[in-house]
Design an enzyme around this catalytic site. Structure first.
Site, PDB file in Angstrom:
ATOM      1  CB  VAL A  31      -0.954  -0.005   1.213  1.00  0.00           C
ATOM      2  CG1 VAL A  31      -1.749   1.298   1.275  1.00  0.00           C
ATOM      3  CG2 VAL A  31      -1.896  -1.195   1.148  1.00  0.00           C
ATOM      4  CB  ALA A  60       9.229   5.487   9.039  1.00  0.00           C
ATOM      5  CB  VAL A 147     -13.955  -0.386   6.880  1.00  0.00           C
ATOM      6  CG1 VAL A 147     -15.111  -1.343   6.631  1.00  0.00           C
ATOM      7  CG2 VAL A 147     -13.641  -0.315   8.371  1.00  0.00           C
ATOM      8  CB  ILE A 151     -15.930   0.211  -0.837  1.00  0.00           C
ATOM      9  CG1 ILE A 151     -15.694  -1.018  -1.720  1.00  0.00           C
ATOM     10  CG2 ILE A 151     -17.413   0.564  -0.822  1.00  0.00           C
ATOM     11  CD1 ILE A 151     -16.357  -2.275  -1.203  1.00  0.00           C
ATOM     12  CD  GLU A 205      -0.787 -11.232   4.464  1.00  0.00           C
ATOM     13  OE1 GLU A 205       0.405 -11.617   4.380  1.00  0.00           O
ATOM     14  OE2 GLU A 205      -1.184 -10.145   4.025  1.00  0.00           O
ATOM     15  CG  ASP A 216      -9.548  -8.127   8.005  1.00  0.00           C
ATOM     16  OD1 ASP A 216      -8.647  -7.282   8.058  1.00  0.00           O
ATOM     17  OD2 ASP A 216     -10.498  -8.054   7.190  1.00  0.00           O
ATOM     18  CE  LYS A 220     -11.197  -4.999   6.830  1.00  0.00           C
ATOM     19  NZ  LYS A 220     -11.079  -5.814   5.597  1.00  0.00           N
TER      20      LYS A 220
END
Length: 451
Positions: A31, A60, A147, A151, A205, A216, A220
């Protein structure tokens, strides 16, 4: 003679030079590198939209020597994250995890920087301290990317529907589990095989626990419930069940019922007489094939928001991935940067309602049960009687085919769909059923949603 114009004051700003917003980035993974690319490629347009130019003052990372691709300028890399956040106007946190992300965000706010984060786990676990720090230091905290990826969901709930009364939010907010369940439905494969394929494709993952166990999605759900109902809903308030127990037999049973299994995040306002409570839960559920969520395939996300005045709204799109998530991050960056240029603050935390949290046992839900029982007269009546004694009525019951080649005459697999009943009543009934000699095993317990 006309007097000469006075020289400008030496410290007067040059109106022809746009102001600069100094941006620090924490993390340069999938990302983070996409955020850098978008800023570099679109900075001219972004400057016009913001009224200021974005200047990345540092990135960083833990390892400066690692090759991070063409979009990350090595000259910007630093391991001094603490020092970096103190010299920025806006800090973008995409490193994930709880620490050091939390400490760095708090340090950035203390130094006067606004924060954009995609860290749903941190917001769900300790959002209160972040909101309070933002208020204390007069800065903004934005988290659209936390979240449902690209979207636009947080902003509509937080702003567009601020004048409405939200009743329920239900949807698919984890792309990995949706990919797995969709592939199981299309191919008939078992879950372990599909998860391995998802890992090969980068949808899961190496350790898929956070996704397949529902952590996860629960984080959310915590964020959505807090925003929708103006009540602090922590991660511990969310009832969570993952998809690990879902088998190909469950998928086949759902197909025979004209349904599809999806991992749903559901937050809703529960009204019982004069009392209002909030429910937040995550679990796999069977929904009708006619429901729009049933057709959401692969790693896509979709969320329904039901509001008193606006009615039903559906949000659909890519819920994960570097570029979609970076799009949501940049949307927040533009919004926060505009506020710094023009003055004012974005939406603050709203928790005035302080509604109590409803436990899962208090809810009324429809269930689907798969039981392996002795195949002899009286067993069905015994099972139905046990359920009835706890206020659970049966909607449909059918015998399912055996798949392992065992003698059909020795045992049978029955599928039972119920009407709505209290979750606590079902828990007690299942304990009693499991103790009955004629019930050889309770193979599946799934909920029915989307009617």
């Amino acid at each position: 003679m006309t007097p000469a114009a006075p020289d400008p004051a030496p410290d007067a700003p040059d109106a022809s030079v746009p102001p600069v917003i100094r941006v620090a980035l924490l993390g340069a993974g999938t990302v983070g590198s996409e955020v850098l690319r978008l800023i570099r490629e679109h900075n001219g347009d972004l400057a016009h939209r913001i009224g200021a130019r974005l200047e990345v003052v540092g990135v960083a990372v833990r390892d400066i020597g690692r090759d991070r691709g063409p979009h990350v300028d090595p000259a910007l890399l630093t391991t001094d994250a603490e020092g970096l956040v103190t010299r920025a106007d806006l800090v973008v946190e995409v490193m994930g995890g709880i620490e050091p992300a939390r400490s760095l965000i708090l340090s950035a706010m203390e130094s006067g920087a606004s924060v954009v984060t995609a860290n749903k786990a941190l917001l769900a676990q300790d959002g209160t301290s972040l909101y309070e720090a933002a208020d204390r230091h007069g800065v903004d905290l934005s988290f659209e990317a936390a979240v449902a990826g690209a979207i636009p969901l947080i902003r509509p709930i937080r702003e567009s529907l601020a004048g409405d009364r939200i009743q329920r939010v239900m949807g698919i907010v984890n792309g990995t589990t949706n990919f797995v369940l969709d592939a199981m439905t299309r191919t008939g494969a078992e879950q372990a095989e599909v998860v391995a394929r998802a890992q090969e494709l980068g949808y899961a993952e190496a350790d898929p626990t956070a996704d397949v166990e529902g952590y996860d999605a629960a984080a959310k759900a915590s964020i959505l419930a807090s925003l929708a109902f103006h009540t602090r809903v922590g991660l511990g308030d969310v009832h969570r069940e993952g998809i690990t127990a879902v088998t190909s037999d469950d998928i086949a049973a759902a197909r025979r019922m004209g349904r599809t299994i999806k991992l749903l995040s559901i937050v809703e306002r529960i009204v019982d007489g004069q009392e209002e409570r909030v429910s937040a839960r995550v679990y796999p559920a069977l929904i009708p094939d006619s429901h729009p969520l049933a057709s959401v395939s692969e790693a896509y996300n979709a969320v329904f928001v039901e509001a008193e005045a606006a009615g039903s709204l559906m949000f659909y799109g890519q819920g994960a991935g570097g570029t979609p998530t970076a799009s949501a991050v940049l949307g927040d960056v533009v919004g926060v940067a505009r506020l710094r240029v023009n003055g004012g603050y974005g939406p603050r935390e709203s928790h005035y309602a302080e509604l109590p949290i409803a436990g899962i046992g208090d809810l009324r839900t429809q269930f689907y049960l798969a039981l392996t029982v002795e195949d002899r007269p009286g067993v069905l009546a015994d099972v139905a009687g046990c359920l009835s004694s706890h206020g659970i009525s049966i909607s449909t019951i059918h015998q399912q085919p055996l798949t392992d080649g065992e003698d059909q005459g020795e045992r049978a697999v029955i599928g039972i769909a119920t009407h709505r009943s209290r979750e606590q009543s079902m828990t007690v009934a299942l304990d009693e059923l499991s103790a009955r000699p004629a019930v050889l095993s309770i193979d599946s317990v799934l909920r029915l949603e989307g009617e």
